[in-house]
Design a protein around this motif. Structure first.
Motif, PDB file in Angstrom:
ATOM      1  N   LYS A 137      13.301 -39.732  35.646  1.00 24.67           N
ATOM      2  CA  LYS A 137      13.457 -40.793  36.646  1.00 24.67           C
ATOM      3  C   LYS A 137      14.372 -41.916  36.163  1.00 24.67           C
ATOM      4  N   GLY A 138      14.999 -41.733  34.998  1.00 23.89           N
ATOM      5  CA  GLY A 138      15.987 -42.691  34.508  1.00 23.89           C
ATOM      6  C   GLY A 138      15.426 -43.781  33.619  1.00 23.89           C
ATOM      7  N   ASP A 139      14.147 -43.723  33.292  1.00 27.04           N
ATOM      8  CA  ASP A 139      13.546 -44.733  32.425  1.00 27.04           C
ATOM      9  C   ASP A 139      13.710 -44.286  30.970  1.00 27.04           C
ATOM     10  N   THR A 140      14.895 -44.516  30.424  1.00 25.32           N
ATOM     11  CA  THR A 140      15.178 -44.037  29.070  1.00 25.32           C
ATOM     12  C   THR A 140      14.370 -44.792  28.012  1.00 25.32           C
ATOM     13  N   ALA A 141      14.083 -46.068  28.266  1.00 19.04           N
ATOM     14  CA  ALA A 141      13.288 -46.839  27.303  1.00 19.04           C
ATOM     15  C   ALA A 141      11.862 -46.309  27.249  1.00 19.04           C
ATOM     16  N   GLY A 142      11.258 -46.095  28.420  1.00 20.60           N
ATOM     17  CA  GLY A 142       9.908 -45.550  28.474  1.00 20.60           C
ATOM     18  C   GLY A 142       9.841 -44.158  27.890  1.00 20.60           C
ATOM     19  N   ALA A 143      10.862 -43.357  28.167  1.00 24.52           N
ATOM     20  CA  ALA A 143      10.903 -41.993  27.636  1.00 24.52           C
ATOM     21  C   ALA A 143      10.956 -42.018  26.113  1.00 24.52           C
ATOM     22  N   LEU A 144      11.777 -42.912  25.566  1.00 23.34           N
ATOM     23  CA  LEU A 144      11.891 -43.009  24.118  1.00 23.34           C
ATOM     24  C   LEU A 144      10.539 -43.351  23.490  1.00 23.34           C
ATOM     25  N   ASP A 145       9.825 -44.305  24.076  1.00 21.01           N
ATOM     26  CA  ASP A 145       8.517 -44.685  23.545  1.00 21.01           C
ATOM     27  C   ASP A 145       7.542 -43.508  23.585  1.00 21.01           C
ATOM     28  N   ALA A 146       7.574 -42.756  24.677  1.00 21.07           N
ATOM     29  CA  ALA A 146       6.662 -41.619  24.807  1.00 21.07           C
ATOM     30  C   ALA A 146       6.989 -40.524  23.800  1.00 21.07           C
ATOM     31  N   PHE A 147       8.284 -40.242  23.620  1.00 14.41           N
ATOM     32  CA  PHE A 147       8.666 -39.211  22.655  1.00 14.41           C
ATOM     33  C   PHE A 147       8.315 -39.639  21.226  1.00 14.41           C
ATOM     34  N   LYS A 148       8.411 -40.944  20.953  1.00 18.21           N
ATOM     35  CA  LYS A 148       7.992 -41.434  19.634  1.00 18.21           C
ATOM     36  C   LYS A 148       6.522 -41.104  19.394  1.00 18.21           C
ATOM     37  N   MET A 149       5.696 -41.292  20.430  1.00 18.93           N
ATOM     38  CA  MET A 149       4.268 -41.002  20.300  1.00 18.93           C
ATOM     39  C   MET A 149       4.025 -39.507  20.102  1.00 18.93           C
ATOM     40  N   SER A 150       4.776 -38.675  20.830  1.00 18.97           N
ATOM     41  CA  SER A 150       4.587 -37.227  20.681  1.00 18.97           C
ATOM     42  C   SER A 150       4.919 -36.788  19.257  1.00 18.97           C
ATOM     43  N   VAL A 151       5.968 -37.395  18.676  1.00 23.09           N
ATOM     44  CA  VAL A 151       6.343 -37.050  17.301  1.00 23.09           C
ATOM     45  C   VAL A 151       5.342 -37.637  16.305  1.00 23.09           C
ATOM     46  N   GLN A 152       4.816 -38.816  16.604  1.00 21.07           N
ATOM     47  CA  GLN A 152       3.829 -39.434  15.718  1.00 21.07           C
ATOM     48  C   GLN A 152       2.614 -38.519  15.529  1.00 21.07           C
ATOM     49  N   TYR A 153       2.195 -37.881  16.635  1.00 19.26           N
ATOM     50  CA  TYR A 153       0.990 -37.057  16.558  1.00 19.26           C
ATOM     51  C   TYR A 153       1.287 -35.575  16.331  1.00 19.26           C
ATOM     52  N   ALA A 154       2.550 -35.193  16.394  1.00 20.90           N
ATOM     53  CA  ALA A 154       2.936 -33.814  16.079  1.00 20.90           C
ATOM     54  C   ALA A 154       4.250 -33.843  15.300  1.00 20.90           C
ATOM     55  N   PRO A 155       4.221 -34.383  14.084  1.00 18.40           N
ATOM     56  CA  PRO A 155       5.465 -34.603  13.325  1.00 18.40           C
ATOM     57  C   PRO A 155       6.176 -33.324  12.912  1.00 18.40           C
ATOM     58  N   GLU A 156       5.509 -32.193  12.987  1.00 20.36           N
ATOM     59  CA  GLU A 156       6.131 -30.931  12.601  1.00 20.36           C
ATOM     60  C   GLU A 156       6.678 -30.162  13.800  1.00 20.36           C
ATOM     61  N   ASN A 157       6.580 -30.728  14.976  1.00 22.75           N
ATOM     62  CA  ASN A 157       7.060 -30.050  16.181  1.00 22.75           C
ATOM     63  C   ASN A 157       8.567 -30.292  16.314  1.00 22.75           C
ATOM     64  N   VAL A 158       9.343 -29.251  16.061  1.00 21.15           N
ATOM     65  CA  VAL A 158      10.805 -29.383  16.067  1.00 21.15           C
ATOM     66  C   VAL A 158      11.326 -29.772  17.443  1.00 21.15           C
ATOM     67  N   GLY A 159      10.749 -29.176  18.466  1.00 20.02           N
ATOM     68  CA  GLY A 159      11.195 -29.483  19.828  1.00 20.02           C
ATOM     69  C   GLY A 159      11.011 -30.950  20.162  1.00 20.02           C
ATOM     70  N   TYR A 160       9.898 -31.519  19.729  1.00 16.24           N
ATOM     71  CA  TYR A 160       9.651 -32.923  20.023  1.00 16.24           C
ATOM     72  C   TYR A 160      10.598 -33.827  19.231  1.00 16.24           C
ATOM     73  N   LEU A 161      10.915 -33.436  18.004  1.00 14.53           N
ATOM     74  CA  LEU A 161      11.884 -34.200  17.215  1.00 14.53           C
ATOM     75  C   LEU A 161      13.268 -34.152  17.862  1.00 14.53           C
ATOM     76  N   ARG A 162      13.638 -32.973  18.338  1.00 14.51           N
ATOM     77  CA  ARG A 162      14.944 -32.859  19.011  1.00 14.51           C
ATOM     78  C   ARG A 162      14.977 -33.746  20.243  1.00 14.51           C
TER      79      ARG A 162
END
Length: 619
Positions: free
Chosen positions: A347-372
């Motif tokens: 929906k174009g909310d790049t700031a919100g998306a970035l925050d959410a992806f940070k959380m996904s990586v925080q709780y799944a740091p070994e998930n390559v797809g989430y890091l990408r």
């Protein structure tokens, strides 16, 4: 008679087009294939304003991803017109590319969903062992009549005691003990449907991987249904068995019956929803999961799966709410945060998306797809240092990934590290040789390093792999033009114009090519359009001034050159160009001041000699 123009130096007029941040959700967005038709120049198109307007609107809607609206406009135009046909082909190709990208984008989410589904009976079984699957034995619905014999009363009490003992053992996870109690109760009261149903469920829980135990569960459940067709426990047990055997239709049928008979059991609704999702009955699945979370607001997986169902139904706003509800119930739910980021970015909310992806990586740091995906989110925010960090971690975990290598090469170029980008781009091409984007980025890395022959070779290979990949068309055309071959540059840039008519790079470079071919009207048209897209470009305005000057439009040329000086006082050539216009107008005073100012800046020798020669002529 028009005088021939002097070619500006390549570095003063050539603008390269860089790709946007590609790499959306585990994949690179690449424009679709198909032949690119050669377009007409803007000056010739001016007589077909209506056609041009329609094509522009279609491209506008296609650029927003509203492909149906773009196609609707193009379908009202004559397909016999080459421009319309090319635009139609392009929109269809872009639609296909977007569809492919969407499928790519759902891979990680679908994998997470598949992990949920693969948990299947095990996950459901775990919940059944806990508070949601406690057996509560009801009092007999038909009490012993007052005139019953003492023996009958004693029998019923014994059956009831066995049922209570069986329930206590079941609730404590002692399934073998539980089934023995329930079987004894059924032996004493053959018509007791609950005893049969609980015995069947206990057999299934005791050893769900043992065929003999599972068959016992089926036999007891069927016996329970024979005594009471409305025994929901027996129907649900059969549903689990059929589910484990991949008998989807039969399992769904049993779960539906169980849910109808006991609409307050969240686990049955959840199991039914998973089967409906697998069967692509997304509306039904969404309903089941919605009923499930209404009963159990803390059921994380049900919120997540409801969100996945809504994504499949195209109801992204509701899906976003469902994923937010999932992470609200489980703060470390990485999959939920990933989907929140996916939909916020959509929906174009790049700031919100970035925050959410940070959380996904925080709780799944070994998930390559989430890091990408985190790297891509940083790229969308032009935070290339952040992207570099995220992608470096992804490459440690999966150094062979074409996508990660491509994205990191793009980031390195943005950070001014073309040497580091080169090996990454080479790896991306090695791992995905058919990718036009990877080949392009290899060309761009070479160009940044000054290896223009290699750059042109890779750009040409990129175009060969995808004739509609506009960044390669633009940069290859620009390099041909810089080498004094505008005739080879023109077809490439016209093809790019058909794909991205409102691109600054396309219009700037077309303007330069037409300038070098002495087609000044066309040059002015494209450079003016480019300047409208990037008003602060001193390079484009300088070239526009050259075109005006060579076209005899001295007033417009002077305005352009004066504006260039205000934007870029370091452009030494513009001082001489402007001074010559002042001389032509008879304004020796301003010409002398300008040339004197230029000499005070100690320009390169060739510029200094030209300025001094002109100044000597004025004194």
């Amino acid at each position: 008679m028009q005088k021939p123009t002097r070619k500006p130096t390549p570095q003063s007029h050539r603008i390269l087009g860089l790709p946007a941040a590609l790499a959306i959700i585990l994949g690179v967005l690449v424009l679709g294939g198909g032949g690119a038709a050669i377009g007409i120049t803007a000056s010739r198109a001016s007589s077909a304003a209506q056609l041009a307007d329609g094509l522009k609107k279609a491209d506008y809607y296609a650029g927003k991803g509203e492909f149906e609206e773009a196609l609707k406009i193009l379908n009202t135009m004559s397909i016999d017109n080459p421009k319309v046909k090319a635009a139609l082909d392009d929109v269809l190709a872009r639609k296909k590319a977007a569809d492919d990208a969407a499928k790519q984008g759902e891979l990680a989410a679908l994998k997470a969903q598949q992990d949920q589904l693969k948990a299947g009976l095990a996950q459901l079984g775990d919940s059944l062992k806990n508070r949601q699957q406690q057996i509560v034995v009801q009092q007999p619905t038909k009490p012993v009549p007052e005139d019953a014999s003492a023996k009958e009363k004693e029998l019923q009490k014994k059956v009831q005691d066995l049922m209570q003992k069986g329930a206590a053992a079941f609730n404590a996870g002692r399934y073998a003990e539980a089934r023995k109690n329930f079987e004894q109760a059924a032996g004493l009261a053959p018509d007791n449907s609950d005893a049969l149903a609980y015995a069947g469920l206990s057999w299934l829980r005791d050893n769900p991987s043992d065929p003999a135990s599972v068959q016992k569960a089926v036999d007891f459940s069927n016996a329970a249904i024979a005594k009471n067709p409305d025994n929901w426990i027996a129907h649900r047990t059969l549903g689990e068995v059929y589910d484990s055997r991949k008998l989807t239709d039969a399992a769904m049928q049993e779960y539906k019956i169980a849910a109808r008979l006991n609409p307050n059991d969240a686990d049955t609704l959840y199991a039914l929803g998973k089967l409906q999702y697998r069967a692509k009955l997304f509306a039904d699945a969404q309903t089941s999961f919605e009923r499930c979370v209404a009963l159990r607001p803390d059921f994380t997986s049900a919120h997540f799966n409801r969100g996945m169902s809504l994504v499949q139904l195209g109801e992204k706003a509701k899906a976003l709410d469902a994923f937010k509800a999932a992470v609200a119930t489980k703060k470390d739910f990485a999959d939920g945060y990933y989907m929140v980021g996916y939909l916020l970015r959509d929906k174009g909310d790049t700031a919100g998306a970035l925050d959410a992806f940070k959380m996904s990586v925080q709780y799944a740091p070994e998930n390559v797809g989430y890091l990408r995906e985190l790297g891509s989110a940083y790229m969308a925010r032009n935070d290339f240092a952040g992207a570099e960090t995220a992608l470096a971690k992804a490459l440690v975990l999966d150094p062979e990934s074409a996508v990660s290598n491509y994205n990191m090469a793009s980031v390195k170029i943005k950070l001014g590290k073309p040497r580091e980008a080169l090996s990454l781009a080479q790896k991306a091409v090695e791992k995905d040789n058919g990718s036009a984007a990877s080949t392009y980025i290899l060309g761009l890395a070479n160009e940044k390093l000054g290896n223009t022959d290699d750059a042109m070779r890779y750009y040409a290979m990129s175009v060969q792999k995808d004739p509609k990949f506009s960044p390669a068309l633009i940069n290859l055309g620009a390099l041909y033009d810089s080498r004094g071959m505008p005739d080879k540059a023109l077809p490439l840039l016209l093809a790019a114009q058909d794909i991205v008519p409102d691109s600054y790079e396309v219009n700037n470079n077309l303007g330069n090519v037409y300038l070098h071919q002495q087609q000044y009207d066309d040059s002015i048209t494209h450079l003016t359009k480019a300047l409208g897209i990037q008003p602060n470009s001193a390079v484009t305005e300088y070239n526009l001034g050259l075109a005006y000057a060579e076209n005899g439009q001295t007033g417009q040329a002077k305005t352009a050159f004066v504006d260039v000086l205000s934007k870029d006082p370091s452009n030494m050539d513009v001082y001489i160009k402007l001074a010559r216009i002042f001389v032509k107008e008879g304004n020796s005073k301003d010409a002398k001041e300008l040339l004197t100012k230029l000499l005070s800046k100690n320009p390169k020798q060739a510029v200094k000699d030209e300025a001094q020669k002109l100044l000597d002529q004025l004194t």
